[in-house]
Each structure stands twice: as structure tokens, then as C-alpha cells.
Design an enzyme around this catalytic site. Structure first.
Site, short mmCIF file in Angstrom:
data_model
loop_
_atom_site.label_atom_id
_atom_site.label_comp_id
_atom_site.label_asym_id
_atom_site.label_seq_id
_atom_site.Cartn_x
_atom_site.Cartn_y
_atom_site.Cartn_z
CG HIS A 126 -11.19 -24.11 -0.10
ND1 HIS A 126 -12.16 -23.39 -0.77
CD2 HIS A 126 -11.06 -23.51 1.10
CE1 HIS A 126 -12.58 -22.40 0.00
NE2 HIS A 126 -11.93 -22.45 1.14
CB CYS A 127 -6.14 -23.42 -3.15
SG CYS A 127 -6.15 -23.63 -1.37
CB ILE A 128 -5.48 -24.49 -7.96
CG1 ILE A 128 -4.34 -24.90 -7.02
CG2 ILE A 128 -4.91 -24.09 -9.32
CD1 ILE A 128 -3.31 -23.83 -6.71
CG ASP B 132 -7.22 -19.26 -3.85
OD1 ASP B 132 -8.36 -19.39 -3.35
OD2 ASP B 132 -6.21 -19.80 -3.38
#
Ligand SMILES: NC(=O)c1ccc[n+]([C@@H]2O[C@H](COP(=O)([O-])OP(=O)(O)OC[C@H]3O[C@@H](n4cnc5c(N)ncnc54)[C@H](O)[C@@H]3O)[C@@H](O)[C@H]2O)c1
Length: 434
Positions: free
Chosen positions: A274-276, A279
Site C-alpha cells: 500500500h506504500c511504495i 505514494d
């Protein structure tokens, strides 16, 4: 009444009631740590199933210790609800809701906005609200702040607003929520003071204070963009090294011996979680408002995005050498979560690879000790076992779970494509690495 002093004292003496909105990978561990620090915690989530599980003391997040959750629920230090009215009892609220991308790769901050609107409905003077969800610089002041101002609050006087990015690294046994340094910011100095005090009481070290929410929001995206770009470089090197007949893993091992100026990043089947992968696109989108092109970030995104295709191309080549084709081949994916030792399959490259293989009419199955079953395109699949390894025409190691026994995989498989270097150092005719 001096709301600042009153709330400061409540936080200091652990009398403050703390709410956590969004009980997922970030929120549930945070709720546990706040309860451990001695606060009474109220958890909120729109998923009734999660709320019921928390209230029964049943864990669903890998990094949370089952007995901790059970203990804090038993002691009535942690209680969950889907109805926001309980927010009225809270003195501090931390928001940890998802910040995904929409179908056009643009930020979807509807969960942040909706949770703020819901919290604002029950907000009262003398409340601290901290956003922990990752988002573009400006979210706290441009999106959150107006929601509370419209309710008549004066930020820094009777309501305190802060942003503190989350750095939790699921599956990491060395660094957890308590021993990872935390960055904290506030809309005003009073907001910063209160947020820093709350985190100081929950974490092992003093939080690092920055001058504004924008700085904290940007530093979080910078961290993840740094990772994204360096992984893209490793992936580009992997593609080139393969063409040149050079082992990229050996190259990285050698480069790592330099004690300064080099930090090892590794190639892989693509980005997940859910990040790299997400974002950096928040920043790409926001940069356009300032007429700025973020070319390096966009190029890194393209390179990482191509990796599943690269893996499937290599799989086809390997089968071809054995006079086989992807069409009709049985392919076993070893690991479907996006990273080792977690059950998180969000944005997992293994699922992209699965779909690409299916498009080529391969018969795909998977083995993952963390994911007993999964649904893909409406079909339910169950994890295979190690006994199924010998039956597969090709095993693709898509996640390097610690539980995977590289020697056993090597000994019992017909053909292996290892995208994670799990088979490090093995020189066998049927094992290939990206
Ligand atoms: N997962 C990570 O490793 C990680 C690390 C650092 C930062 N983050 C950031 O933290 C944020 C949360 O991520 P996550 O991984 O915990 O997500 P998650 O999907 O695991 O959990 C989010 C929870 O919020 C709930 N939710 C959604 N809308 C809500 C609403 N309006 N009110 C109440 N609950 C609501 C969802 O049902 C879900 O249970 C994201 O911004 C993410 O980028 C995640």
C-alpha cells in the site's frame, strides 16, 4: 478555559481517552501500543467484521501479538466500534485510513476526507486530531483543517491538528512501532507540542519535530520515493545484466562491500503493498499544481511497473528451452504476498504475473503459508503445499518467505525462476534468477 493546558495534563497523566480511526496494518498495532502505554483506546472502523474481531480479542494483523490484543480487550483498555458517536468521549484521535490511487493513478483521499467529516461531527473543544495516513504535502492544512474550521473550531486554540507519518514495516522483526523514530508536526506550535507529547508516551524515543505538516508529509513521501527509485535502478540493472550474461545478485553483493556511498537495493518481480508503488504518484500529482515535472519518479514507476512482464517473458524463454510453451504449462507461484513474511497481497506483483500467465493460457496455482486462500477475478484458489512442487512445469519464486526451504524447492522442482534470490549461491542447471 485553557484547552491546551487541560489536554496536556490529560495526555501526561494518561487520563486522555485515545481513539484510532482505521484498524488496519497501521491502526491496529498503533491502538495496541497506545493501550500498552496506559491509555484507554477506542478503535473505529467501517468494516463491522474487523470491529467484531477486535472486540472478541481475535487478531487479523500479522505484526500484532495475539495475546496482547486479547489482554488489552479483556482489561477493557481497547474497545472497537463502527459507529462514530463514541468519538465524543475521545480526547485524542489518530486517523489511519487508506490513501489509494484511483483508476487514473491519481490520489484518492476520500477515506481521509470522510473520516474527518465523521470525526468532526462528534468533535469537541480540547481535542487533538492526528493524521497518520500517507498523503501529498498540503493534505493536513488544505483538506483536514477546513473540515474542522467549518464546524467553528479555531486550530491551535480549542482544537489541535497534527500530522505524523507512519513508518511501520510489516514483517520486520527488528524495527517495530515502538523502536522506530517518529516524525511529528503540528498546524501550530501548540498542536505540535501536544502531538509530540502523546507519541513520546507511546514510543521508546523522543519524536523528531518538524516545523509544519507539509514538511512531515513531504518527508514521508520522500522516504518511499527514495525506495521506489532505488528499486527501479536495481531492476534496470537486472534487465541489462541478464542480456549481458552477468549475475546481478553477485554484482550487488560486490558493490555492498563499499562501506560508504552505496546502499543495497534489490531487483524483484515488481512493486507491491500500500506504500511504495502508490505514494510517489501522490507527489507526481501534486507537483503538477506547481507546474513541475517529476521525471525521475515517473520513469522509476514505469521501470518497476514493467517487471511482471519481464518475469513472464523470462518464464516463456525458460520453458521454450525445454521445448515447452506457457500455453498449457503448469506454473506454481511460490509466494503471493508483496513482501516476505506478511499476508498482505495488496498490489502484489505476483497477482499481476498470475494474470499475465493466464492470458498466455498457463495453468497457474500458488503456494503461500501466509495466504491460505485468495480470490482472483471472482475465482477462489487455495494454497498448494510443498508436495505439489514436483508436479509443476515451472516454479516462480515471487516472494522469499523465511519459511520457504530453498534447498527443498531446488531438489524437488523441474524448473525454477527465482525473482528474489532465495536460491542464492545455488548453481543448478534448472535454477534461474532474474
Ligand atoms: N501498511 C503499511 O505498511 C503502511 C506503512 C506506513 C504508512 N501506511 C499508510 O497508512 C495508511 C493506512 O494504511 P493501512 O495499511 O493500515 O491500510 P488498511 O487498509 O490495512 O487499514 C485501513 C483501515 O481503515 C478502514 N477505513 C477506511 N475508511 C474508513 C473510515 N472512513 N472510517 C473508519 N475506518 C475506515 C478500513 O476498513 C481498514 O480497516 C495509508 O495511508 C498507508 O499509506 C501504511
Amino acid at each position: 478555559m485553557d484547552y491546551f493546558l487541560e489536554l496536556k495534563q490529560k495526555i501526561e497523566t494518561r487520563q486522555a481517552v485515545v481513539a484510532v480511526v482505521g484498524l488496519g496494518y497501521v491502526g491496529l498495532p498503533l491502538a495496541i501500543e497506545k493501550a500498552r502505554a496506559g491509555y484507554r483506546v477506542l478503535g473505529f472502523d467501517i468494516q463491522q467484521k474487523r470491529v467484531d474481531m477486535v472486540n472478541r480479542g481475535e487478531n487479523y494483523i500479522g505484526d500484532v501479538v495475539d495475546s496482547d490484543l486479547h489482554e488489552f480487550v479483556q482489561k477493557e483498555l481497547l474497545k472497537a466500534a463502527s459507529d462514530y458517536s463514541g468519538i465524543a468521549q475521545a480526547d485524542c484521535v489518530t486517523i489511519c485510513v487508506p490513501t489509494p490511487l484511483d483508476a487514473f493513478q491519481q490520489p484518492d483521499i476520500s477515506c481521509v476526507r470522510n473520516s474527518c467529516i465523521a470525526v468532526a461531527q462528534y468533535a469537541h473543544p480540547g481535542m487533538l486530531i492526528v493524521l497518520e495516513s500517507t498523503s501529498y504535502p498540503g493534505t493536513t492544512e488544505e483538506v483536514m483543517q477546513p473540515v474542522f474550521q467549518e464546524k467553528g473550531f479555531t486550530i491551535g486554540k480549542d482544537l489541535f491538528l497534527a500530522f505524523s507519518p507512519e513508518r511501520v514495516d510489516p514483517g520486520n522483526r527488528q524495527y517495530n512501532l515502538r523502536n522506530t523514530p517518529k516524525v511529528v508536526s503540528g498546524v501550530t506550535p501548540a498542536c505540535l507540542e501536544l502531538a509530540a507529547l502523546l507519541y513520546k508516551n507511546v514510543l521508546e524515543s523522543e519524536p523528531f519535530r518538524v516545523s509544519s505538516p507539509k514538511v512531515a508529509e513531504m518527508e514521508k513521501i520522500y522516504e518511499n520515493t527514495f525506495r521506489n527509485i532505488n528499486i527501479a535502478l536495481a531492476n534496470e540493472m537486472a534487465v541489462l545484466c541478464r542480456r549481458m550474461g552477468i549475475d546481478v545478485w553477485e554484482v550487488i553483493e560486490a558493490a555492498k562491500t563499499k562501506p560508504y556511498g552505496f546502499m543495497a537495493f534489490y531487483p524483484g518481480p515488481g512493486l507491491g503493498g500500500h506504500c511504495i508503488p502508490i505514494d510517489p504518484y501522490y507527489l507526481v500529482w501534486k507537483a503538477k499544481e506547481y507546474h513541475c515535472r517529476t521525471r525521475l519518479i515517473e520513469t522509476a514507476g514505469e521501470i518497476n511497473d514493467q517487471m511482471p512482464e519481464h518475469v513472464v517473458g523470462q518464464a516463456a524463454e525458460l520453458l521454450n528451452r525445454d521445448k515447452k510453451s506457457l500455453n498449457g504449462a503448469s506454473v506454481l507461484l511460490l509466494g503471493v504476498s508483496y513482501k516476505k513474511d506478511t499476508d498482505d497481497i495488496r498490489e502484489s506483483p505476483a497477482l499481476r504475473i498470475w494474470k499475465l500467465l493466464k492470458q498466455e493460457s498457463a495453468e497457474v496455482s500458488y503456494l503461500d503459508p501466509f495466504v491460505p486462500s485468495l480470490t482472483l477475478d471472482g475465482e477462489v484458489y487455495e494454497s498448494k503445499s510443498m508436495e505439489d512442487v514436483p508436479d509443476a512445469d515451472l516454479c516462480i519464486i515471487t516472494t522469499d518467505h523465511s519459511q520457504f526451504d530453498a534447498q527443498a524447492i531446488a531438489d524437488h522442482s523441474r524448473l525454477v525462476l527465482d525473482t528474489r534470490n532465495l536460491t542464492k549461491g545455488m548453481h543448478r542447471d534448472h535454477i534461474f534468477r532474474i
